[in-house]
Scaffold this motif. Structure first.
Motif, short mmCIF file in Angstrom:
data_model
loop_
_atom_site.label_atom_id
_atom_site.label_comp_id
_atom_site.label_asym_id
_atom_site.label_seq_id
_atom_site.Cartn_x
_atom_site.Cartn_y
_atom_site.Cartn_z
N VAL A 126 0.93 -0.71 -0.47
CA VAL A 126 0.09 0.38 -0.07
C VAL A 126 0.59 1.45 -0.49
N ASP A 127 2.14 0.97 -0.46
CA ASP A 127 2.69 2.63 -0.79
C ASP A 127 2.26 3.16 -1.29
N LEU A 128 1.53 2.82 -2.10
CA LEU A 128 1.66 4.42 -2.92
C LEU A 128 -0.23 5.17 -2.49
N HIS A 129 -0.45 4.72 -1.43
CA HIS A 129 -1.51 5.73 -0.50
C HIS A 129 -0.46 5.92 0.68
N ILE A 171 -0.94 2.89 -11.73
CA ILE A 171 -2.61 3.01 -11.56
C ILE A 171 -3.44 1.51 -10.06
N THR A 172 -3.67 2.52 -9.28
CA THR A 172 -4.47 1.32 -8.24
C THR A 172 -5.53 2.00 -7.37
N VAL A 173 -6.93 1.29 -7.64
CA VAL A 173 -7.73 1.25 -7.73
C VAL A 173 -8.20 1.57 -5.51
N THR A 174 -7.79 0.95 -5.10
CA THR A 174 -8.44 1.41 -3.92
C THR A 174 -7.51 2.73 -3.82
N GLY A 175 -6.33 2.55 -4.25
CA GLY A 175 -5.28 3.69 -3.48
C GLY A 175 -6.04 5.11 -4.19
N THR A 314 -9.27 -8.24 -14.35
CA THR A 314 -8.00 -9.71 -13.65
C THR A 314 -9.02 -10.32 -12.80
N ASP A 315 -9.97 -9.75 -12.30
CA ASP A 315 -11.06 -9.94 -11.49
C ASP A 315 -12.07 -11.05 -12.41
N MET A 316 -12.19 -11.59 -13.68
CA MET A 316 -12.09 -12.13 -14.45
C MET A 316 -12.00 -12.87 -15.16
N THR A 336 -1.59 -9.53 -15.77
CA THR A 336 -0.08 -8.21 -15.86
C THR A 336 -0.98 -7.56 -14.88
N ILE A 337 -1.38 -8.14 -13.92
CA ILE A 337 -2.62 -6.75 -12.87
C ILE A 337 -1.70 -7.74 -11.46
N PHE A 338 -1.83 -8.46 -11.36
CA PHE A 338 -0.93 -10.02 -10.42
C PHE A 338 0.28 -10.30 -10.20
N LEU A 380 -11.52 -15.04 -3.83
CA LEU A 380 -12.64 -15.02 -4.11
C LEU A 380 -13.02 -15.58 -5.53
N ARG A 381 -11.37 -14.81 -6.51
CA ARG A 381 -12.63 -14.79 -8.30
C ARG A 381 -12.31 -16.43 -8.79
N ALA A 382 -11.15 -17.13 -7.53
CA ALA A 382 -10.87 -18.22 -8.00
C ALA A 382 -11.50 -19.19 -7.53
C1 EPZ Z 1 -8.39 -3.52 -6.15
O1 EPZ Z 1 -7.59 -3.87 -5.49
C2 EPZ Z 1 -10.27 -4.30 -5.82
N1 EPZ Z 1 -10.33 -4.55 -4.97
C3 EPZ Z 1 -10.16 -6.17 -6.79
O2 EPZ Z 1 -10.56 -7.05 -6.31
C4 EPZ Z 1 -8.85 -6.07 -8.12
O3 EPZ Z 1 -8.18 -7.28 -8.20
C5 EPZ Z 1 -8.32 -5.28 -8.01
O4 EPZ Z 1 -8.26 -3.53 -7.23
C6 EPZ Z 1 -7.60 -4.52 -9.16
O5 EPZ Z 1 -8.68 -4.18 -10.04
C7 EPZ Z 1 -11.29 -3.61 -3.84
O6 EPZ Z 1 -11.64 -2.49 -5.02
C8 EPZ Z 1 -11.62 -3.48 -2.57
P1 EPZ Z 1 -4.44 -2.20 -6.89
P2 EPZ Z 1 -6.58 -3.06 -4.83
O7 EPZ Z 1 -4.52 -1.25 -5.72
O8 EPZ Z 1 -7.12 -1.74 -5.36
C9 EPZ Z 1 -0.34 -2.90 -7.54
C10 EPZ Z 1 -11.53 -9.15 -5.36
O9 EPZ Z 1 -11.59 -9.92 -5.68
N2 EPZ Z 1 0.09 -1.31 -5.87
O10 EPZ Z 1 -5.67 -1.34 -8.57
O11 EPZ Z 1 -6.52 -3.40 -3.52
C11 EPZ Z 1 -0.55 -3.84 -7.24
O12 EPZ Z 1 0.54 -4.72 -6.21
C12 EPZ Z 1 -10.14 -8.20 -5.08
O13 EPZ Z 1 -12.72 -8.50 -5.42
C13 EPZ Z 1 1.48 -1.68 -5.54
O14 EPZ Z 1 2.10 -1.56 -6.03
O15 EPZ Z 1 -5.52 -3.54 -6.26
C14 EPZ Z 1 -1.52 -5.31 -8.01
O16 EPZ Z 1 0.04 -4.88 -8.72
C15 EPZ Z 1 -9.21 -8.49 -5.41
N3 EPZ Z 1 1.37 -0.65 -4.63
C16 EPZ Z 1 -2.01 -3.13 -8.36
O17 EPZ Z 1 -0.78 -2.41 -8.22
C17 EPZ Z 1 0.15 0.41 -4.09
O18 EPZ Z 1 -0.10 0.55 -3.20
C18 EPZ Z 1 -3.16 -2.73 -8.70
O19 EPZ Z 1 -3.50 -3.33 -7.41
C19 EPZ Z 1 -0.70 -0.12 -4.65
C20 EPZ Z 1 -0.75 -1.13 -5.30
#
Ligand code: EPZ
Length: 442
Positions: A126-129, A171-175, A314-316, A336-338, A380-382
């Motif tokens: 969560v470094d980007l947050h 690009i980070t969704v929750t970030g 990626t969730d699909m 490409t995401i995880f 979850l998605r698995a």
């Molecule tokens: C959100 O997770 C979703 N969760 C995930 O859904 C989803 O898989 C993911 O986005 C990608 O679409 C929620 O919305 C609650 P990211 P999030 O930050 O925000 C890297 C599901 O099954 N990263 O967009 O945690 C990270 O490691 C879940 O419903 C950093 O390096 O994902 C990843 O490789 C699972 N540093 C990429 O960015 C950071 O500070 C994208 O992650 C933040 C992220």
């Protein structure tokens, strides 16, 4: 722990209604912390993660009112927040607890949130947050597994965040959601570049705007937020779950059925519909909230790469892999995401799939005759991917650790049975909607 028992081979036919989006409901609930006034939210999916989020808000001293738990309508009131803390016990079951960090910092200038740590699908830092909050004036330390954040201010209370120009390295969704919420009450203007454009971010922007936030740029990679002194209460209905929708699209296509999917948002399904059509499924938009999927010609291999929205989610990916096992030819699936999101592949192989993995690419050779066996869900998605594989496997498939699927799919067994799936939940001890598990939630 509960299990699913699936007897495969039934074509799914009928109509299924989509629930609210888990990944929209989570930030929307967290956003209620931004105001002392009443916030009413509707269309919340009845899944375990939302029960966890509700517990988290209650822990902080917000009042969460529901008719019964799990609920789809919540009223949240947070006149005072006496515990600006997300404890390890809750964070370990749900990473999305990190979504309370931005609102707490905005409202109180101080927060203590357990570090989420990695999970089955990757390291997920969560470094980007944190670096964005530091740019906005927060001082952050790590202590005893907790993120301790504070904006220097007068006395023991935290000060106010200040607007900043932030470029997300990745690009980070929750970030994006966290910093967006943090910026709504900051002093001055915040500009966020390289933002996530997921519909869940746009839904959150819509809610924040109704609360009085000043935000421009929704749906684009740049969000511009002018901080306001305070936000007020509102009422909000979360968008339909696009991942649940996509999962049912695959369910219809893979079983050679005919499913009408209602209460969905076809505009959010572009990449999934395009890819499934390329693979041979027949999908039509019946109206603005309804899709119909039917078996088309024979399924054929189509390569797929996961991307940020509007790309293929990626969730699909796990669900698409299940489909690819039934398609003629080799599908190359690139994640490409995880970095570790192919755990379902080895379980599908145990069911007879022909899949080889090379780093972040999976080569799925089809069609393969799947046969039922006992498999384990890893996230979850698995789990959803394994359910889909079970629906076409010959004989009985038992899926263990389905607490993962209960985190994010509302009434999955009931919904699938209603359209003809031969499946049931086998209740075990120590699991269920209300029990936390030791698994790191995704
Ligand atoms: C959100 O997770 C979703 N969760 C995930 O859904 C989803 O898989 C993911 O986005 C990608 O679409 C929620 O919305 C609650 P990211 P999030 O930050 O925000 C890297 C599901 O099954 N990263 O967009 O945690 C990270 O490691 C879940 O419903 C950093 O390096 O994902 C990843 O490789 C699972 N540093 C990429 O960015 C950071 O500070 C994208 O992650 C933040 C992220």
């Amino acid at each position: 722990m509960d299990k699913f028992l699936i007897r495969g081979g039934k074509a799914l036919r009928g109509s299924v209604a989509i629930s609210g989006a888990k990944n929209s409901a989570l930030p929307v609930m967290a956003a209620a912390l931004l105001t002392a006034e009443k916030v009413a939210v509707h269309n919340i999916p009845k899944v375990r993660d939302l029960v966890t989020m509700s517990k988290l808000l209650t822990f902080m001293d917000a009042k969460v009112s529901v008719a019964e738990m799990p609920a789809s309508d919540y009223v949240i009131e947070a006149p005072r927040l006496n515990h600006a803390e997300a404890p390890y016990e809750l964070v370990k079951t749900m990473r999305a607890s990190i979504l309370t960090l931005g609102p707490l910092m905005a409202r109180l200038g101080v927060a203590r949130v357990s570090l989420p740590g990695g999970c089955a699908i990757g390291a997920r830092p969560v470094d980007l947050h944190l670096s964005a909050l530091e740019k906005m004036g927060a001082e952050i330390t790590m202590s005893h597994g907790y993120i301790e954040a504070k904006v220097p201010g007068k006395g023991s209370k935290g000060g106010r965040l200040k607007g900043a120009h932030i470029v997300f390295e990745k690009i980070t969704v929750t970030g994006t959601e966290n910093i967006l919420m943090a910026a709504t009450l900051a002093d001055g203007e915040t500009v966020l570049n390289n933002c996530a454009r997921e519909p869940e971010v746009t839904d959150l922007v819509g809610m924040l705007r109704k609360m009085g936030a000043q935000i421009e740029g929704d749906g684009t990679a740049t969000l511009r937020i002018r901080g306001v002194p305070e936000l007020h209460g509102t009422e909000h209905r979360v968008i339909p779950d696009r991942i649940e929708t996509g999962t049912f699209l695959v369910a219809g296509a893979i079983t050679g059925g005919d499913l009408t999917i209602t209460n969905c948002e076809p505009l959010h399904q572009g990449a999934v519909i395009g890819k499934l059509q390329q693979a041979g499924a027949c999908i039509e938009e019946v109206d603005k909230a309804t899709l119909r999927v039917r078996a088309g010609k024979k399924l054929a291999a189509a390569d797929m790469t996961t991307e940020e929205y509007p790309g293929f989610a990626t969730d699909m990916q796990a669900q698409y892999m299940a489909l690819a096992t039934q398609a003629e030819g080799t599908s190359v699936i690139s994640e490409t995401i995880f970095e570790n999101r192919f755990l379902h592949a080895s379980e599908m192989v145990r069911m007879g799939a022909n899949i080889s993995i090379d780093g972040r690419r999976a080569f799925v050779h089809g069609p393969a005759a799947l046969s039922g066996t006992t498999v384990q869900a890893s996230d979850l998605r698995a789990s959803a991917g394994l359910v889909l594989a079970g629906l076409v496997a010959n004989g009985e498939t038992v899926i263990e650790r389905v607490y993962h699927i209960d985190r994010g799919y509302e009434h999955i067994v009931e919904k699938l049975r209603a359209v003809g799936a031969d499946m049931e939940r086998i209740h075990g001890s120590g699991s269920g909607m209300h029990s936390a598990t030791s698994a790191q939630g995704t």
